[in-house]
Structure formats: structure tokens, C-alpha cells
Design a protein around this motif. Structure first.
Motif, PDB file in Angstrom:
ATOM      1  N   PRO A   1      17.058  41.597 -16.971  1.00 10.33           N
ATOM      2  CA  PRO A   1      17.597  40.605 -16.033  1.00 10.33           C
ATOM      3  C   PRO A   1      18.314  39.470 -16.773  1.00 10.33           C
ATOM      4  N   VAL A   2      19.434  39.045 -16.242  1.00 12.92           N
ATOM      5  CA  VAL A   2      20.151  37.888 -16.779  1.00 12.92           C
ATOM      6  C   VAL A   2      19.838  36.718 -15.854  1.00 12.92           C
ATOM      7  N   ARG A   3      18.856  35.912 -16.274  1.00 10.99           N
ATOM      8  CA  ARG A   3      18.392  34.773 -15.483  1.00 10.99           C
ATOM      9  C   ARG A   3      18.470  33.519 -16.348  1.00 10.99           C
ATOM     10  N   ASN A   4      18.872  32.427 -15.757  1.00  5.90           N
ATOM     11  CA  ASN A   4      18.960  31.167 -16.475  1.00  5.90           C
ATOM     12  C   ASN A   4      17.733  30.311 -16.171  1.00  5.90           C
ATOM     13  N   SER A   5      16.588  30.788 -16.608  1.00  4.00           N
ATOM     14  CA  SER A   5      15.320  30.081 -16.414  1.00  4.00           C
ATOM     15  C   SER A   5      14.346  30.597 -17.464  1.00  4.00           C
ATOM     16  N   PHE A   6      13.735  29.664 -18.231  1.00  2.00           N
ATOM     17  CA  PHE A   6      12.957  30.079 -19.397  1.00  2.00           C
ATOM     18  C   PHE A   6      11.681  29.252 -19.530  1.00  2.00           C
ATOM     19  N   ASP A   7      10.662  29.886 -20.090  1.00  2.00           N
ATOM     20  CA  ASP A   7       9.431  29.180 -20.405  1.00  2.00           C
ATOM     21  C   ASP A   7       9.660  28.254 -21.590  1.00  2.00           C
ATOM     22  N   SER A   8       9.163  27.031 -21.500  1.00  2.00           N
ATOM     23  CA  SER A   8       9.232  26.103 -22.622  1.00  2.00           C
ATOM     24  C   SER A   8       8.235  26.509 -23.693  1.00  2.00           C
TER      25      SER A   8
ATOM     26  N   VAL B   1      24.961  36.442 -14.589  1.00  2.00           N
ATOM     27  CA  VAL B   1      23.752  35.803 -14.076  1.00  2.00           C
ATOM     28  C   VAL B   1      23.457  36.321 -12.670  1.00  2.00           C
ATOM     29  N   GLY B   2      22.216  36.694 -12.466  1.00  2.00           N
ATOM     30  CA  GLY B   2      21.803  37.293 -11.191  1.00  2.00           C
ATOM     31  C   GLY B   2      21.807  38.802 -11.229  1.00  2.00           C
ATOM     32  N   GLY B   3      22.363  39.360 -12.295  1.00  2.93           N
ATOM     33  CA  GLY B   3      22.379  40.812 -12.458  1.00  2.93           C
ATOM     34  C   GLY B   3      21.595  41.242 -13.683  1.00  2.93           C
ATOM     35  N   GLU B   4      22.078  42.272 -14.344  1.00  6.27           N
ATOM     36  CA  GLU B   4      21.417  42.800 -15.540  1.00  6.27           C
ATOM     37  C   GLU B   4      22.455  43.051 -16.619  1.00  6.27           C
ATOM     38  N   ALA B   5      21.963  43.174 -17.841  1.00 12.28           N
ATOM     39  CA  ALA B   5      22.825  43.520 -18.973  1.00 12.28           C
ATOM     40  C   ALA B   5      21.968  44.189 -20.038  1.00 12.28           C
ATOM     41  N   PRO B   6      22.541  45.138 -20.800  1.00  8.96           N
ATOM     42  CA  PRO B   6      21.776  45.759 -21.890  1.00  8.96           C
ATOM     43  C   PRO B   6      21.396  44.719 -22.937  1.00  8.96           C
ATOM     44  N   LEU B   7      20.193  44.847 -23.454  1.00 14.23           N
ATOM     45  CA  LEU B   7      19.713  43.905 -24.463  1.00 14.23           C
ATOM     46  C   LEU B   7      20.597  43.936 -25.705  1.00 14.23           C
ATOM     47  N   ARG B   8      21.089  45.109 -26.072  1.00 16.98           N
ATOM     48  CA  ARG B   8      21.964  45.210 -27.251  1.00 16.98           C
ATOM     49  C   ARG B   8      23.240  44.378 -27.043  1.00 16.98           C
ATOM     50  N   TRP B   9      23.799  44.449 -25.840  1.00 18.35           N
ATOM     51  CA  TRP B   9      25.000  43.672 -25.542  1.00 18.35           C
ATOM     52  C   TRP B   9      24.721  42.181 -25.614  1.00 18.35           C
ATOM     53  N   LEU B  10      23.572  41.765 -25.091  1.00 19.94           N
ATOM     54  CA  LEU B  10      23.194  40.359 -25.154  1.00 19.94           C
ATOM     55  C   LEU B  10      23.005  39.906 -26.604  1.00 19.94           C
TER      56      LEU B  10
END
Length: 289
Positions: free
Chosen positions: A69-76, A100-109
Motif C-alpha cells: 500500500p502507498v499510504r502517507n501515514s507512519f508510526d513515529s 497514494v491510495g493505491g499500491e506499488a511494488p516494493l522494488r519500485w519504491l
């Protein structure tokens, strides 16, 4: 006067703190300057995140080709602190934000984290692999002072004293192990994985510091990092006519101001690092090996 003395004399006149480390991978340094002085890491911490991801993939804990998931929210990193988010205007890669709101391969990220220095991609990658795995990557490289304690823009953790720090010697150690690891088994990852990570670093699109001091077409696997007051360049250079060498320049200086118009290519710190890179290139046949 040796090339090392020339560089030291030049850098003695620079305001702030400049650290450097030059060596053949696996060899004693050919030149070091304040090599164990810690600097705010800026985006050079993404090198250790990249290593942690590939190590986790080889161990079967992550699938780099699986979508996440491509989400803009993270644990501190600060226990009990609220979740935090990245500022789109502070990032360098619209391609990740567009997902954001979708998905992306981890390798691409992971690739976007390096080649465009995406902060959003970095925090997603850290969320997948975990900060302890990043710390292990530093330790396995032989780093002694570098720490990745939090994600990018985790201001609650930063304000509590949790930070991201690097030294020139530690960055050189990690890059040197990657370069050597591509030729024989080493502590970081398999030769294939190390070679793949170097290929990602070669694809770096921000080329205004170390790469700017090299002849066009010279292969360099590198990562830079910058915020106002900080500019770093760390890489492995692969000349056609000499053995590879590792070069790291870390600057904490008012010269790193982003240029009058905010164009990083006009930054005096970029030009300083390019000058060092060009001088080391001229001495590439004379580096101790």
C-alpha cells in the motif's frame, strides 16, 4: 604538495565542517578528513534502508516484487507519539505521490527512494523492513557512528533527540562493502543482490555534486543528501582505466543553501563537492590499494 594536502588546504578555508573519505574498496584510506565526525544524514541514510530491503528479500522476509500500500501515514519512532505524514512539497518525486491510495511494488519504491530521493517511498520502505533491520545493515558494513533512528519528517522523534546521523568513514564502509560484495560473498548480501543495488545507485538522477566532477559517462554508484545547511555525496566510482574507488564528502556548512533561486545545481556546496570529486579523479591512478 600532494593532492591530499591541496584538498586539505582548500577545505580549511571552507566555513563549517567538511568531512571526507577516499579509498579503494576494502583498502586503507588514501585520504581522510574528519572522517568520524557525525553529520545530519539527510538522504544518505537511504543507503542503509536499501541494503536492509535487499537483505530482507534474500532472507525471504520480504518480496520486493509484491505490491504494498502507498499510504502517507507512519508510526513515529517515539513511543506514544501520534502518527506522522510527509509533506508533498518537501519531496522530490511526484511519481510516488501519484500512487497514494493505491499500491506499488516494493522494488519500485526502493528505486524511487534512491534515484529521485523520494521521502514518501523511503518511509514506506522503512515501514516494511523496520528500523532494526536498517541498524543491522549499518553494523554489518562496519559502521561505527552512523544511526538511522527515525523516518523522514518524524518531528516528534526528532524533537525528543532521535535522529539520523552519518560519518564519511561509515558511508565509505557501506559503499565499499557493496562494491566488494558484488565480486565475492560478503556480509551485506549475495553478489547478485549487491550488484543489483549498485545498479540502482548508478541510475541516480541527482548528479549535481560528485558526478558533476567526473568526465561525462563515468560510471558512479552514488547517493547524495541535502537540507539547508547540509550537503553530502557518497559513491563508488568505476573508471575505465583504474580500479574503482569510494569517495564520500559530507558538508555541514552555510554554503549548502540551495542557491539563491532554490536550484540545487547552483548550490555552492554542490560545486565544492564536485571540485573534490574532480581532484580525486585526477589522482585515481595514485590511490593506495
Amino acid at each position: 604538495m600532494t593532492w591530499q594536502d591541496e584538498l586539505d588546504a582548500h577545505l580549511d578555508k571552507v566555513p563549517g565542517t567538511v568531512s571526507a573519505y577516499v579509498c579503494r574498496p576494502g583498502a586503507r584510506q588514501a585520504w581522510a578528513r574528519r572522517a568520524d565526525t557525525t553529520h545530519y544524514a539527510a538522504s544518505t541514510m537511504k543507503l542503509a534502508v536499501l541494503v536492509a530491503l535487499f537483505r530482507a528479500a534474500e532472507a525471504g522476509r520480504l518480496d520486493l516484487d509484491a505490491p504494498v500500500p502507498v499510504r502517507n501515514s507512519f508510526d513515529s519512532a517515539l513511543p506514544g507519539a501520534p502518527r506522522f505524514a510527509n509533506d508533498r512539497d518537501y519531496d522530490n518525486d511526484e511519481a510516488v505521490w501519484d500512487r497514494v491510495g493505491g499500491e506499488a511494488p516494493l522494488r519500485w519504491l526502493a528505486e524511487r527512494m534512491i534515484v529521485r530521493s523520494s521521502n514518501l517511498a523511503t518511509n514506506i520502505c522503512i515501514g516494511q523492513v523496520g528500523l532494526p533491520a536498517v541498524a543491522q545493515a549499518w553494523a554489518l558494513a562496519g559502521a561505527r557512528h552512523s544511526v538511522t533512528g527515525r523516518g523522514i519528517e518524524d518531528f516528534a522523534a526528532r524533537d525528543s533527540g532521535v535522529d539520523n546521523l552519518v560519518t564519511a568513514a561509515d558511508l565509505a564502509a557501506l559503499l565499499g562493502e557493496l562494491a566488494l560484495g558484488a565480486t565475492r560473498p560478503g556480509p551485506l548480501a549475495s553478489p547478485a543482490a549487491c550488484a543489483a543495488m549498485l545498479d540502482v545507485l548508478v541510475a541516480q538522477e541527482h548528479r549535481e555534486d560528485l558526478a558533476a566532477g567526473l568526465p561525462d559517462g563515468t560510471r558512479i554508484a552514488h547517493k547524495n543528501g541535502w537540507v539547508r545547511g547540509v550537503r553530502h555525496g557518497a559513491g563508488v566510482v568505476f573508471p575505465d582505466d583504474a580500479p574503482p574507488y569510494t569517495i564520500v564528502v559530507c558538508t555541514t556548512t552555510d554554503l549548502a543553501d540551495g542557491g539563491a533561486d532554490g536550484d540545487e545545481a547552483e548550490d555552492d556546496a554542490c560545486r565544492l563537492i564536485a571540485h573534490v570529486s574532480a581532484r580525486v579523479w585526477a589522482a585515481r591512478h595514485d590511490l593506495a590499494g
